[in-house]
Design a protein around this motif. Structure first.
Motif: not given
Length: 261
Positions: A81-107
């Motif tokens: 279950s933890l590995l499966a949840i990690s995929n969802l966390v990766f998805v959230a991080g990658l999608l957030l990175l894709s909409v970053a327009h500044g250093v705050t969202v990047l971090i």
């Protein structure tokens, strides 16, 4: 109804193929991502490339700090279950990175990716196999290491093509889609670990002091091996990405084929 022991519902070869593929996706879309995308991200956000690599360093720190808690969770409940949840966390991080327009969202995006890296890279995968197969997990760990060792070989060309054709934001979004479509189902297909209260426990006094010392030495040696491997792979990744970031190769170094990383 007879309960099927963990790991027998699906053979070790199937587990190695599934988890090895999921690990390849996890590594290629996190740890190896800045080697290709650091330059376009920095250029698009108006930052120096060191900010992107600094965010990656912060993600590694977060991953290390959360390690004991993740390890305890895997010991207690198993890692499927933890590995499966990690995929969802990766998805959230990658999608957030894709909409970053500044250093705050990047971090913030790399902070999420750091959490995902702690829950979904080698350490969690190997601990999951140990919970499933016990002392028989060595061969499966070796097989997964061999498969996921091609993460840079496969991930760098794909990321480079996506970034050059569609931009780095789309590249992050595609990797997020791969997590949902490929890695998440594969992690969910792993067998469940036998609960700790159903496992055979050694008799009191059976574990001697020498055994505990041997285990402590093995853990120190394993920690050193992980740290050394990360140091070497980070150095290779930095050398590979140097021409993209600064337009020239570091003095004294020759170009290293991606397939050797």
């Amino acid at each position: 109804m007879t309960q099927v022991p963990a790991g027998q519902a699906r053979g070790p070869l199937g587990v190695v193929a599934a988890l090895g593929t999921a690990q390849t996706v996890a590594w290629a879309s996190s740890y190896y991502l800045p080697a290709i995308l650091a330059a376009p991200i920095a250029r698009d956000l108006g930052l120096a490339p060191t900010y992107v690599f600094g965010a990656l360093s912060g993600a590694l720190v977060i991953s290390g700090l959360l390690g004991p808690r993740v390890g305890h969770a895997i010991d207690t409940f198993g890692g499927r279950s933890l590995l499966a949840i990690s995929n969802l966390v990766f998805v959230a991080g990658l999608l957030l990175l894709s909409v970053a327009h500044g250093v705050t969202v990047l971090i913030a995006a790399w902070a999420l990716l750091g959490i995902g890296m702690d829950m979904g890279l080698y350490e969690a995968a190997f601990a999951t196999l140990a919970r499933i197969y016990g002392t028989n997990a060595r061969r499966t760990i070796t097989g997964i290491t061999l498969i996921a060792g091609f993460a840079s070989t496969l991930g760098w060309p794909l990321t480079t093509w996506l970034a050059s054709e569609y931009g780095w934001r789309v590249a992050c979004q595609v990797w997020a889609a791969i997590h949902i479509a490929v890695a998440l189902p594969l992690n969910l297909s792993l067998p469940r670990a036998v609960p700790l209260d159903q496992q055979a426990r050694p008799r009191p006094g059976a574990i001697q002091q020498s055994g505990r010392q041997s285990e402590a030495f093995a853990m120190v040696l394993l920690a050193y091996m992980f740290a050394a491997a990360s140091f070497v792979s980070s150095g290779i990744s930095a050398i590979q990405s140097w021409p993209r970031l600064f337009g020239q190769r570091p003095a004294g170094f020759k170009w290293i084929p991606a397939g050797l990383c």
